[in-house]
Design an enzyme around this catalytic site. Structure first.
Site, PDB file in Angstrom:
ATOM      1  CG  ASP A 125      -9.025  -2.479  -0.809  1.00  0.00           C
ATOM      2  OD1 ASP A 125      -8.463  -1.950  -1.394  1.00  0.00           O
ATOM      3  OD2 ASP A 125      -8.776  -3.389  -0.588  1.00  0.00           O
ATOM      4  CG  ASP A 183      -9.532  -8.130   1.015  1.00  0.00           C
ATOM      5  OD1 ASP A 183      -8.698  -7.881   0.312  1.00  0.00           O
ATOM      6  OD2 ASP A 183      -9.234  -9.584   1.917  1.00  0.00           O
TER       7      ASP A 183
HETATM    8  N1  LIG Z   1      -7.284  -6.258  -0.751  1.00  0.00           N
HETATM    9  C1  LIG Z   1      -5.837  -5.767  -0.490  1.00  0.00           C
HETATM   10  N2  LIG Z   1      -5.401  -7.069  -0.724  1.00  0.00           N
HETATM   11  C2  LIG Z   1      -3.724  -6.740  -0.882  1.00  0.00           C
HETATM   12  N3  LIG Z   1      -3.148  -5.725  -1.481  1.00  0.00           N
HETATM   13  C3  LIG Z   1      -3.773  -4.874  -1.142  1.00  0.00           C
HETATM   14  N4  LIG Z   1      -3.285  -3.810  -1.657  1.00  0.00           N
HETATM   15  C4  LIG Z   1      -4.730  -2.814  -1.805  1.00  0.00           C
HETATM   16  N5  LIG Z   1      -5.739  -3.430  -1.346  1.00  0.00           N
HETATM   17  C5  LIG Z   1      -5.093  -4.359  -1.284  1.00  0.00           C
END
Ligand SMILES: Nc1ncnc2[nH]cnc12
Ligand SMILES: CSC[C@H]1O[C@H](OP(=O)(O)O)[C@H](O)[C@@H]1O
Length: 286
Positions: free
Chosen positions: A203, A205
């Site tokens: 992703d 974030d």
């Molecule tokens: N955006 C994110 N922040 C922290 N850990 C994660 N693991 C997968 N995506 C994450």
């Protein structure tokens, strides 16, 4: 103190979405207890026939994902893998991307990390009267990959970051973010294990303007494919790791033996209980 019937060389720690290694033939499953408690899951020992090597596997959050990143028994996991004979650890982690070019689905090998955990996780084997300071300037023992030399930010969680934090991590030079990269890497160094995390981007974030922030549903969606790619990658990497172990490369020269130059406490001054625990980890030294 559990031993394997088989000579373990390589250890793999699976993260979110990677709870087993489908491509490998499991020879035995061990319930282990260490001086630091039980690991996250039973440890499976698999044989890779073509290479004549044995691989130990732990599911970091438990087989049914019941441990949050703060609750993972990192010390027990690393100690158990070391005690079983592993010399190299490959750990997999689902990460958020802090960079446009590290798109979901991409695999990244970090070479640096920033510790944003909050002191809630036991993070050293050296306490209770035996003090060592291992070098950690270069936390990983990587080879080559599409995206390498990246910086991993490890946050405490379990809630994801705010948008302000996500922007701040980008400004700090962070490239990817997770919640379970530390203290695993530090403990592996204290255990004299060559260690590399393979980050699987799931992703962006929450730093991208006008885009929905990360959530578990979107992470697990991407992890379906990442999990298959991770299993395939393991099969490709095992021959290279087996070769590196035979040649004493792959970061082994940098980590093996470091405790003899990092421990400040004379053996005679270490309390018996502490020495017994450290003997489990480094029988040649304590
Ligand atoms: N955006 C994110 N922040 C922290 N850990 C994660 N693991 C997968 N995506 C994450
Ligand atoms: C479900 S997203 C957050 C979760 O995913 C990562 O886990 P792991 O590193 O074990 O793959 C991240 O660190 C968080 O624990």
């Amino acid at each position: 103190m559990t031993r394997s019937t088989y000579p373990v060389d390589i250890a793999i720690i699976g993260g979110t979405g990677l709870y087993s290694l489908p491509g490998l033939e499991v020879m035995e499953t061990l319930e282990v207890e260490t001086p630091w408690g039980a690991p996250s899951s039973p440890i499976t020992i698999s044989r890779v026939k073509t290479e004549g090597v044995y691989v130990a596997f732990i599911a970091r959050h438990g087989l049914h994902h019941t441990l949050n990143p703060t609750e993972v028994p990192y010390r027990a996991n690393i100690a158990a893998l070391k005690h079983l004979g592993a010399r190299v650890v490959l750990s997999f982690s689902a990460v958020g991307s802090l960079r446009e070019e590290l798109a979901p689905g991409h695999f990244i090998l970090p070479s640096q990390c920033i510790d944003r955990t909050k002191g809630l996780r036991p993070h050293t084997f050296f306490e209770g009267g035996a003090i060592a300071h291992v070098g950690f300037a270069d936390p990983y023992n990587a080879g080559k990959c599409v995206h390498k030399d990246k910086t991993l930010v490890c946050m405490e969680g379990p809630a994801f970051s705010t948008r302000a934090e996500s922007h701040m991590y980008r400004a700090w030079g962070g490239d990817v973010i997770n919640m379970s990269g530390l203290p695993e890497a530090k403990l592996a160094r204290e255990a004299q294990l060559a260690y590399q995390t393979v980050c699987m981007s799931t992703d962006y974030d929450c730093w991208r303007q006008g885009e929905e922030a990360v959530n578990v549903t979107s992470v697990m969606e991407v992890m379906k494919e990442n999990g298959q790619n991770a299993s395939a990658l393991v099969l490709v990497l095992i021959p290279a790791l087996a070769q590196a172990i035979k040649a004493g490369d792959g970061g082994l020269k940098e980590v093996e033996g470091i405790i003899s130059t990092s421990c400040l406490t004379p053996l005679k001054d270490i309390p018996e209980g502490t020495r017994a625990s450290l003997h489990y980890l480094h029988p040649e030294h304590f």
